[in-house]
Design a protein around this motif. Structure first.
Motif, PDB file in Angstrom:
ATOM      1  N   ARG A 182       0.835  -1.206   0.000  1.00 49.78           N
ATOM      2  CA  ARG A 182       0.000   0.000   0.000  1.00 49.78           C
ATOM      3  C   ARG A 182       0.869   1.255   0.000  1.00 49.78           C
ATOM      4  NH1 ARG A 182      -5.085   1.013  -1.680  1.00 49.78           N
ATOM      5  NH2 ARG A 182      -6.185   2.389  -0.291  1.00 49.78           N
ATOM      6  N   ASP A 183       1.992   1.221   0.749  1.00 54.00           N
ATOM      7  CA  ASP A 183       2.903   2.356   0.748  1.00 54.00           C
ATOM      8  C   ASP A 183       3.488   2.582  -0.644  1.00 54.00           C
ATOM      9  OD1 ASP A 183       2.810   3.220   3.473  1.00 54.00           O
ATOM     10  OD2 ASP A 183       3.949   1.438   4.006  1.00 54.00           O
ATOM     11  N   GLU A 185       2.075   1.737  -3.431  1.00 52.62           N
ATOM     12  CA  GLU A 185       0.970   2.232  -4.264  1.00 52.62           C
ATOM     13  C   GLU A 185       0.785   3.734  -4.060  1.00 52.62           C
ATOM     14  OE1 GLU A 185      -3.826   1.506  -4.914  1.00 52.62           O
ATOM     15  OE2 GLU A 185      -2.730   0.238  -3.511  1.00 52.62           O
ATOM     16  N   PHE A 229      -7.105   7.171  -0.727  1.00 56.36           N
ATOM     17  CA  PHE A 229      -6.616   6.028   0.041  1.00 56.36           C
ATOM     18  C   PHE A 229      -7.236   5.883   1.427  1.00 56.36           C
ATOM     19  CE2 PHE A 229      -3.225   7.037  -3.002  1.00 56.36           C
ATOM     20  CZ  PHE A 229      -3.140   5.822  -3.653  1.00 56.36           C
ATOM     21  N   ASP A 263      -5.467   4.737   5.006  1.00 58.49           N
ATOM     22  CA  ASP A 263      -4.068   4.418   4.689  1.00 58.49           C
ATOM     23  C   ASP A 263      -3.298   5.621   4.156  1.00 58.49           C
ATOM     24  OD1 ASP A 263      -4.398   1.737   5.384  1.00 58.49           O
ATOM     25  OD2 ASP A 263      -4.977   1.156   3.346  1.00 58.49           O
TER      26      ASP A 263
END
Length: 123
Positions: free
Chosen positions: A7-8, A10, A35, A38
């Motif tokens: 996710r980071d 992304e 997001f 997140d």
């Protein structure tokens, strides 16, 4: 040292393709909208952008247009540069980037993504 997940990466990949001229607060708002929980805060966004290497030369003129940039970012990597350039010409006319301009943009973004990946993974 904290670990960074997919996710980071992304979020970081999304961050580097945002249009120029947005302030960090605006980018943080867009990040939160996209997001959710997140999302990165303004301080982390600023730190990440400041840590990136500055590539020589200016962004191709066509890629400075937010609408063209969004159109290209949504399609780059899914078709050939020739096909993407043709679609851009059909939609944006004279404002469209050339095939070689698209290739240079993809190369620039790819390099920034590799740098971010190394930074996020502590390599």
């Amino acid at each position: 040292m904290p670990t960074f997940g997919a996710r980071d990466m992304e979020i970081a990949s999304w961050l580097i393709v945002q249009p120029a001229g947005l302030c960090h607060a605006e980018i943080a708002q867009e990040c939160a909208a996209r997001f959710g929980s997140d999302a990165w805060g303004e301080d982390r966004i600023r730190a990440t952008l400041v840590s990136l290497p500055r590539k020589g030369g200016a962004m191709p003129m066509a890629m400075r247009n937010a609408e063209v940039l969004a159109f290209v970012n949504a399609r780059i990597g899914t078709m050939t540069f020739s096909a993407l350039a043709e679609e851009c010409r059909a939609r944006f006319g004279d404002k469209a980037p050339s095939r070689s301009g698209l290739h240079r943009y993809a190369h620039r973004i790819g390099g920034l993504k590799r740098t971010l990946n190394r930074q996020l993974n502590g390599l």
